[in-house]
Design an enzyme around this catalytic site. Structure first.
Site, short mmCIF file in Angstrom:
data_model
loop_
_atom_site.label_atom_id
_atom_site.label_comp_id
_atom_site.label_asym_id
_atom_site.label_seq_id
_atom_site.Cartn_x
_atom_site.Cartn_y
_atom_site.Cartn_z
N GLU A 127 0.86 -1.19 0.00
CA GLU A 127 0.00 0.00 0.00
C GLU A 127 0.89 1.24 0.00
OE1 GLU A 127 -2.74 -0.24 3.26
OE2 GLU A 127 -3.68 -2.05 2.45
N GLU A 365 9.38 -8.01 -3.47
CA GLU A 365 9.38 -9.35 -2.85
C GLU A 365 10.43 -9.46 -1.74
OE1 GLU A 365 7.91 -12.54 -4.61
OE2 GLU A 365 7.29 -11.62 -6.50
C1 LIG Z 1 8.45 -2.84 -10.07
C2 LIG Z 1 7.75 -3.20 -8.80
C3 LIG Z 1 6.75 -4.15 -8.81
C4 LIG Z 1 6.06 -4.48 -7.64
N1 LIG Z 1 5.04 -5.39 -7.68
C5 LIG Z 1 4.30 -5.62 -6.57
C6 LIG Z 1 3.15 -6.47 -6.63
O1 LIG Z 1 2.84 -7.05 -7.67
N2 LIG Z 1 2.41 -6.65 -5.50
C7 LIG Z 1 2.72 -6.02 -4.31
O2 LIG Z 1 2.01 -6.21 -3.34
N3 LIG Z 1 3.82 -5.20 -4.23
C8 LIG Z 1 4.61 -4.99 -5.33
N4 LIG Z 1 5.70 -4.14 -5.27
C9 LIG Z 1 5.99 -3.46 -4.02
C10 LIG Z 1 7.19 -4.03 -3.29
O3 LIG Z 1 6.94 -5.30 -2.81
C11 LIG Z 1 7.59 -3.03 -2.20
O4 LIG Z 1 8.08 -1.89 -2.85
C12 LIG Z 1 8.60 -3.59 -1.24
O5 LIG Z 1 8.02 -4.54 -0.39
C13 LIG Z 1 9.26 -2.51 -0.37
O6 LIG Z 1 8.30 -1.71 0.22
P1 LIG Z 1 8.41 -0.10 0.11
O7 LIG Z 1 8.68 0.25 -1.31
O8 LIG Z 1 7.21 0.46 0.77
O9 LIG Z 1 9.71 0.27 0.90
P2 LIG Z 1 9.83 0.45 2.53
O10 LIG Z 1 9.29 -0.76 3.20
O11 LIG Z 1 9.26 1.77 2.87
O12 LIG Z 1 11.39 0.47 2.67
C14 LIG Z 1 12.19 1.63 2.36
C15 LIG Z 1 13.64 1.30 2.73
O13 LIG Z 1 13.73 1.02 4.12
C16 LIG Z 1 14.30 -0.24 4.33
N5 LIG Z 1 13.70 -0.90 5.48
C17 LIG Z 1 12.37 -1.05 5.78
N6 LIG Z 1 12.23 -1.75 6.90
C18 LIG Z 1 13.47 -2.06 7.34
C19 LIG Z 1 13.99 -2.76 8.46
N7 LIG Z 1 13.18 -3.35 9.36
N8 LIG Z 1 15.33 -2.87 8.57
C20 LIG Z 1 16.15 -2.33 7.66
N9 LIG Z 1 15.73 -1.64 6.59
C21 LIG Z 1 14.41 -1.51 6.43
C22 LIG Z 1 14.00 -1.03 3.07
O14 LIG Z 1 14.90 -2.12 2.89
C23 LIG Z 1 14.17 0.05 2.02
O15 LIG Z 1 15.52 0.21 1.71
C24 LIG Z 1 6.41 -3.83 -6.42
C25 LIG Z 1 7.46 -2.89 -6.41
C26 LIG Z 1 8.12 -2.58 -7.57
C27 LIG Z 1 9.22 -1.56 -7.53
#
Ligand SMILES: Cc1cc2nc3c(=O)[nH]c(=O)nc-3n(C[C@H](O)[C@H](O)[C@H](O)COP(=O)(O)OP(=O)(O)OC[C@H]3O[C@@H](n4cnc5c(N)ncnc54)[C@H](O)[C@@H]3O)c2cc1C
Length: 404
Positions: A127, A365
């Site tokens: 989300e 993922e």
């Molecule tokens: C091209 C693409 C396709 C996608 N397809 C799908 C899909 O089909 N379905 C779906 O549901 N999602 C999808 N996603 C979403 C994807 O799974 C998320 O972007 C991913 O899980 C990371 O979440 P976020 O982008 O909110 O980053 P955040 O969770 O906000 O993380 C931001 C940064 O903080 C770091 N971070 C967060 N928590 C911690 C922690 N506890 N310790 C250390 N570092 C941390 C992360 O590693 C990252 O570097 C897609 C994303 C992309 C880019």
């Protein structure tokens, strides 16, 4: 463990490679530039049986094993990551979850058309305000007498605007003491009233694919569309990721291979200082590193695929395979650009696209940081994987290929 490929595995490799190299490779640059998915991709993958490759024949699939799924993903991503993304969401994150958690009625109704590629499936977990921290999601599914009413928004959803069906996780119990226990999973037909979708443009990579958002406004779904029990949504989502991550690992292995093959070709042609650049040890070092990455990544995904075939829980091994292969694929693509010099910096060659595509898989993922936390957690004894109510079924050739 026996990693010898069977004749059927080789057949899958050849078929998928033929599709990717002959039908997609010649046009992929054009669609990457246009930031569009070519219309023929999904119907053609359906026609070739790729969209149901590892699903049992009785559920509309091809009856191949989980290693075949990995091999197909490797061949697809050796052409373009967008092809493998289709497999990750349609099969890894969605269809295999129906196989694992679905009732017989759900399998008949939803899995059969998905395996045949008549219906395209996506996966809505992320989300705008909740990515790695899944339990922070705010989408809700409120139960009334005969249905659930879903509200909320899913973001960064691959195939959002192409899919007919979505597996959606939403909060059913806002009062659950542990927010992970308040989530449930639903199969949502995208044609339902209140569902709207859109594409996200301006992405760094996977530009020839489809990534978008899905909004749910008072979307009513019948009770029988809930996958698993109420409160099992987080466990189901994590099991989906065990399968999605496997496809990503195998695909990234294909990306390493593509970077290596492009580098070998160029290093044997380009001359500097009176010889082919492949004769210079510093170039050889980069190639050697790609060889090492490819071989290790391949073994890691094959191990995960073998474990799936045996019905052994593989969250730990799949996470390692995904983390390793995606990080290495980014390095391999970057070094492939370096070997190509200035030419690698332009889209005249494929390698710049490989680098842009590789970055995405380090984020989706499970980011590399999340996989490092997982691996350290297992090593330190902070983490284990208790059995699930429904495990992914082990591959059984007789049952998988039996039409009844
Ligand atoms: C091209 C693409 C396709 C996608 N397809 C799908 C899909 O089909 N379905 C779906 O549901 N999602 C999808 N996603 C979403 C994807 O799974 C998320 O972007 C991913 O899980 C990371 O979440 P976020 O982008 O909110 O980053 P955040 O969770 O906000 O993380 C931001 C940064 O903080 C770091 N971070 C967060 N928590 C911690 C922690 N506890 N310790 C250390 N570092 C941390 C992360 O590693 C990252 O570097 C897609 C994303 C992309 C880019």
């Amino acid at each position: 463990m026996d990693f010898a490929l069977t004749d059927e595995h080789r057949m899958v490799q050849d078929m998928v490679k033929g599709f990717g190299q002959k039908e997609v490779a010649p046009i992929i640059k054009e669609y990457d530039r246009k930031q569009e998915m070519a219309d023929f991709i999904l119907p053609r993958m359906a026609e070739l049986g790729i969209l149901g490759i590892c699903l049992p024949v009785r559920y509309g699939g091809q009856g191949m094993d989980y290693i075949s799924l990995g091999l197909a993903c490797e061949e697809l991503e050796a052409v373009d990551s967008t092809l493998r993304v289709v497999m990750s969401v349609h099969i890894g994150l969605n269809s295999l979850a129906l196989l694992q958690w679905g009732t017989e009625e759900q399998k008949e109704k939803f899995l059969v058309p998905q395996s045949r590629g008549e219906k395209i499936a996506c996966f809505g977990l992320t989300e705008p305000g909740a990515g790695s921290d899944v339990a922070a999601m705010t989408s809700t599914a409120k139960k009334t007498n005969s249905r659930y009413v879903i509200n909320g928004e899913k973001m960064w959803i691959s195939l959002a605007t192409k899919a007919d069906l979505a597996l959606v996780v939403a909060r059913t119990d806002p009062e659950a003491p542990d927010p992970h226990d308040g989530l449930s999973a639903f199969i949502v037909e995208m044609e339902r009233s209140g569902v709207s979708t859109g594409d996200i443009h301006g992405k760094l990579g996977v530009r020839a694919g489809s990534t978008g958002w899905i909004a749910f406004q008072d979307v009513e779904v019948p009770l029988e569309n809930r996958l698993g029990e109420e409160g099992e949504g987080f466990k189901i989502a994590m099991s989906c990721l065990d399968n999605g991550r496997y496809t990503v690992a195998a695909g990234a292995t294909g990306l390493i291979r593509a970077s290596m093959e492009a580098s070998n070709k160029y290093a044997n042609e380009r001359r500097a200082f009176g010889r082919e650049i492949g004769k210079f040890q510093l170039v050889q070092q980069k190639i050697a590193h790609m060889v090492k990455s490819y071989e290790a990544a391949k073994l890691l995904y094959l191990r995960a695929g073998w474990m799936k075939n045996q019905g052994i829980r593989n969250t730990r091994e799949t996470s390692l395979a995904k983390w390793f292969a995606t990080d290495e694929s980014f390095d391999a693509a970057s070094e492939a650009i370096q070997i190509h010099g200035a030419y690698g910096y332009s889209d005249e060659y494929e390698v710049e696209r490989y680098l842009r595509n590789a970055k995405g898989a380090i984020i989706y993922e499970g980011t590399s940081e999340i996989h490092q936390l997982m691996q350290a957690g297992y090593a330190l004894g902070y983490r284990d994987d208790p059995p699930l109510r429904c495990e992914l079924p082990a591959y059984d050739v007789d049952s998988w290929q039996n039409p009844k």
